[in-house]
Design a protein around this motif. Sequence first.
Motif, PDB file in Angstrom:
ATOM      1  N   PRO A  98       8.058  43.107  47.550  1.00 12.38           N
ATOM      2  CA  PRO A  98       9.165  43.323  46.616  1.00 12.38           C
ATOM      3  C   PRO A  98      10.076  42.094  46.579  1.00 12.38           C
ATOM      4  CG  PRO A  98       9.044  45.077  48.285  1.00 12.38           C
ATOM      5  CD  PRO A  98       8.112  44.009  48.717  1.00 12.38           C
ATOM      6  N   PHE A  99      10.716  41.848  45.443  1.00 17.50           N
ATOM      7  CA  PHE A  99      11.606  40.687  45.329  1.00 17.50           C
ATOM      8  C   PHE A  99      12.704  40.711  46.384  1.00 17.50           C
ATOM      9  CE2 PHE A  99       9.693  40.540  41.078  1.00 17.50           C
ATOM     10  CZ  PHE A  99       9.398  39.191  40.994  1.00 17.50           C
ATOM     11  N   ASP A 100      13.212  41.919  46.719  1.00 18.54           N
ATOM     12  CA  ASP A 100      14.314  42.010  47.685  1.00 18.54           C
ATOM     13  C   ASP A 100      13.960  41.457  49.056  1.00 18.54           C
ATOM     14  OD1 ASP A 100      16.593  43.082  46.370  1.00 18.54           O
ATOM     15  OD2 ASP A 100      15.552  44.996  46.173  1.00 18.54           O
ATOM     16  N   ASP A 101      12.662  41.380  49.364  1.00 18.78           N
ATOM     17  CA  ASP A 101      12.266  40.814  50.660  1.00 18.78           C
ATOM     18  C   ASP A 101      12.430  39.292  50.713  1.00 18.78           C
ATOM     19  OD1 ASP A 101      11.661  43.347  51.406  1.00 18.78           O
ATOM     20  OD2 ASP A 101       9.478  43.069  51.511  1.00 18.78           O
ATOM     21  N   LEU A 102      12.589  38.674  49.550  1.00 24.15           N
ATOM     22  CA  LEU A 102      12.828  37.214  49.457  1.00 24.15           C
ATOM     23  C   LEU A 102      11.797  36.395  50.242  1.00 24.15           C
ATOM     24  CD1 LEU A 102      16.738  37.107  49.763  1.00 24.15           C
ATOM     25  CD2 LEU A 102      15.345  37.145  47.684  1.00 24.15           C
ATOM     26  N   GLN A 104      10.007  33.822  50.047  1.00 24.61           N
ATOM     27  CA  GLN A 104       9.855  32.658  49.167  1.00 24.61           C
ATOM     28  C   GLN A 104       8.638  31.808  49.515  1.00 24.61           C
ATOM     29  OE1 GLN A 104      14.330  31.636  49.264  1.00 24.61           O
ATOM     30  NE2 GLN A 104      13.610  30.758  47.355  1.00 24.61           N
ATOM     31  N   ASP A 105       8.274  31.747  50.807  1.00 23.38           N
ATOM     32  CA  ASP A 105       7.081  30.973  51.177  1.00 23.38           C
ATOM     33  C   ASP A 105       5.831  31.582  50.527  1.00 23.38           C
ATOM     34  OD1 ASP A 105       8.617  29.239  52.637  1.00 23.38           O
ATOM     35  OD2 ASP A 105       8.126  30.123  54.597  1.00 23.38           O
ATOM     36  N   ASP A 106       5.796  32.925  50.495  1.00 22.14           N
ATOM     37  CA  ASP A 106       4.658  33.590  49.862  1.00 22.14           C
ATOM     38  C   ASP A 106       4.640  33.338  48.350  1.00 22.14           C
ATOM     39  OD1 ASP A 106       4.006  34.540  52.358  1.00 22.14           O
ATOM     40  OD2 ASP A 106       4.796  36.559  52.017  1.00 22.14           O
ATOM     41  N   TRP A 107       5.842  33.385  47.728  1.00 26.75           N
ATOM     42  CA  TRP A 107       5.916  33.080  46.294  1.00 26.75           C
ATOM     43  C   TRP A 107       5.373  31.665  46.040  1.00 26.75           C
ATOM     44  CZ3 TRP A 107      11.845  34.451  45.456  1.00 26.75           C
ATOM     45  CH2 TRP A 107      12.051  35.811  45.744  1.00 26.75           C
ATOM     46  N   ASP A 108       5.855  30.722  46.882  1.00 31.85           N
ATOM     47  CA  ASP A 108       5.413  29.332  46.704  1.00 31.85           C
ATOM     48  C   ASP A 108       3.900  29.208  46.887  1.00 31.85           C
ATOM     49  OD1 ASP A 108       8.022  28.600  46.321  1.00 31.85           O
ATOM     50  OD2 ASP A 108       8.286  27.632  48.281  1.00 31.85           O
ATOM     51  N   ALA A 109       3.376  29.941  47.880  1.00 35.07           N
ATOM     52  CA  ALA A 109       1.928  29.836  48.153  1.00 35.07           C
ATOM     53  C   ALA A 109       1.121  30.371  46.975  1.00 35.07           C
ATOM     54  CB  ALA A 109       1.583  30.604  49.428  1.00 35.07           C
ATOM     55  N   MET A 110       1.592  31.445  46.340  1.00 34.17           N
ATOM     56  CA  MET A 110       0.843  31.991  45.195  1.00 34.17           C
ATOM     57  C   MET A 110       0.880  31.030  44.009  1.00 34.17           C
ATOM     58  SD  MET A 110       1.333  36.126  45.366  1.00 34.17           S
ATOM     59  CE  MET A 110       2.945  36.300  46.099  1.00 34.17           C
ATOM     60  N   PRO A 151       4.692  46.051  43.804  1.00 32.90           N
ATOM     61  CA  PRO A 151       5.539  44.859  43.905  1.00 32.90           C
ATOM     62  C   PRO A 151       4.739  43.570  43.684  1.00 32.90           C
ATOM     63  CG  PRO A 151       4.841  45.494  46.104  1.00 32.90           C
ATOM     64  CD  PRO A 151       4.068  46.342  45.128  1.00 32.90           C
ATOM     65  N   GLN A 152       3.983  43.519  42.603  1.00 28.37           N
ATOM     66  CA  GLN A 152       3.073  42.380  42.407  1.00 28.37           C
ATOM     67  C   GLN A 152       3.599  41.384  41.370  1.00 28.37           C
ATOM     68  OE1 GLN A 152      -0.999  43.544  41.796  1.00 28.37           O
ATOM     69  NE2 GLN A 152      -0.967  45.068  43.407  1.00 28.37           N
ATOM     70  N   GLY A 153       4.928  41.334  41.157  1.00 25.58           N
ATOM     71  CA  GLY A 153       5.475  40.514  40.077  1.00 25.58           C
ATOM     72  C   GLY A 153       5.065  39.049  40.142  1.00 25.58           C
ATOM     73  N   ALA A 196       0.965  40.342  53.350  1.00 28.20           N
ATOM     74  CA  ALA A 196       2.041  41.172  52.796  1.00 28.20           C
ATOM     75  C   ALA A 196       2.817  41.820  53.943  1.00 28.20           C
ATOM     76  CB  ALA A 196       1.453  42.250  51.887  1.00 28.20           C
ATOM     77  N   GLY A 197       4.022  42.305  53.645  1.00 29.34           N
ATOM     78  CA  GLY A 197       4.790  43.032  54.653  1.00 29.34           C
ATOM     79  C   GLY A 197       4.043  44.285  55.081  1.00 29.34           C
ATOM     80  N   PRO A 198       4.353  44.843  56.269  1.00 24.70           N
ATOM     81  CA  PRO A 198       3.565  45.945  56.823  1.00 24.70           C
ATOM     82  C   PRO A 198       3.453  47.159  55.904  1.00 24.70           C
ATOM     83  CG  PRO A 198       5.222  45.172  58.402  1.00 24.70           C
ATOM     84  CD  PRO A 198       5.424  44.389  57.156  1.00 24.70           C
ATOM     85  N   ALA A 199       4.564  47.552  55.256  1.00 26.12           N
ATOM     86  CA  ALA A 199       4.530  48.754  54.415  1.00 26.12           C
ATOM     87  C   ALA A 199       3.659  48.524  53.176  1.00 26.12           C
ATOM     88  CB  ALA A 199       5.944  49.140  54.001  1.00 26.12           C
ATOM     89  N   VAL A 200       3.842  47.378  52.547  1.00 22.84           N
ATOM     90  CA  VAL A 200       3.056  47.065  51.341  1.00 22.84           C
ATOM     91  C   VAL A 200       1.584  46.920  51.720  1.00 22.84           C
ATOM     92  CG1 VAL A 200       2.675  45.362  49.513  1.00 22.84           C
ATOM     93  CG2 VAL A 200       5.003  45.953  50.194  1.00 22.84           C
TER      94      VAL A 200
END
Length: 245
Positions: A98-102, A104-110, A151-153, A196-200
């Motif tokens: 989710p975006f709220d988790d911030l 950013q390293d994962d966003w950059d990697a994608m 949360p795949q935005g 991904a985070g544990p819940a996701v």
Amino acid sequence: MSGIRGKVIAITGASSGIGEAAAVHLAERGARLVLGARREDRLTAVVDRITAEGGTATGVLVDVTRRQDLRRLTDTAVERFGRLDVLVSNAGTMAVSPFDDLRQDDWDAMVATHITGFLNGIAAALPLFRRQRSGHFVTIGSTAAHTVRSPQGVYAATKTAVKVLTEGLRQESGPDLRVTLVSPGFTHTEGVGKGAGPAVAAALIEQRDAIAMPPSAVAAAIGFAIEQPDGVDVGEIVVRPTAQS
Ligand code: NDP
């Protein structure tokens, strides 16, 4: 040239999942393979398995976010086999959150893996394909580019970019080149939930185990696009489990 036998095919992200399944599928049909990924042990295991079964494959350590690594992949195809017929741009990361988790390293990697990585592949292979007056770009997109699901935005955005870039490339490719987008739905690979985070991750793995199709289904779609005659360009194949809405 038609069919798969004898074609020189480079695949990124060939150390597991869809890339590994595509390598095995194409090797069984007589392709000569140049396989790229970062994990040396896993890549070597795929090369060894194909070779032990009578196929032809060589491995190259590749991080697709690095321009020079893609050039090394295509250079290896030319040095070893004299040409490159197909580049399968498959490397990817599904570290969704989710975006709220911030994260950013994962966003950059994608962004780096899917968008820059794909562009690096185009830059490495396009001049070669132009010189040969033949070549085929096969790119692995996702049904996430068709339907965005939380949360795949960020993941969906990068795969949408891949879809758009592939269509742009197709329009400029001219009569000698082929450009194909293969868009899988839920596929049973280790990459689902990885990073991904544990819940996701838990939710994705549960859904994967309930409905996902095997990676061999995507490998067959890749093979279908490649085996068409030179003048036939398969634009997009969407392949998903029947249970996926
Ligand atoms: P896997 O995690 O099994 O495979 C991903 C592959 O990409 C691995 O071989 C990994 O190897 C490689 N990779 C990741 N980052 C890089 C990098 N920077 N440079 C080079 N290689 C890299 O997952 P899948 O097989 O499921 O994923 C393959 C593709 O399919 C991805 O593009 C994914 O987005 C797409 N996809 C998957 C779906 C699914 O449900 N599984 C659905 C739709 C699309 P290494 O770590 O050794 O570098």
